[in-house]
Design a protein around this motif. Sequence first.
Motif: not given
Length: 128
Positions: A11-16, A20-23
């Motif tokens: 999930x961290x890899x996906x967020x990174x 540009x997404x505020x997640x």
Amino acid sequence: MSSNTALKSLVVMLAEGFPSSAFSVTDATIDAYAVALNGIELEYVRAACGRFIRGEVERFEHSKVPSAAELTREASRLQWAAKSALARDPVIKQVPEGFKTTSDGRLLIVPMGKPLPGVEAAIMQRKD
């Protein structure tokens, strides 16, 4: 590595992968993804994450992190395709160096950024 630790890493890899997404990844976020992805093997979750990051998932807004539902749909689709192939598709006889197969030995896992091996390196033959 525990299943929850591995999922958190994904999930961290996906967020990174979507800077540009505020997640933000919180424990509640991990719990939500864990509930949604329950029953799906991590290798298919990892593959789905890669497909989202590479922009290979159609009908998806590529400027935001996929929701738990979107990730679950893609991972479930990949797992279903692999499991469906089990009954009819052959077993990989030769695994090229640097590659792995899925736990059932039927699908080749291609590391991100690595080209697909030649067809003859991944010839699959029916196991009778």
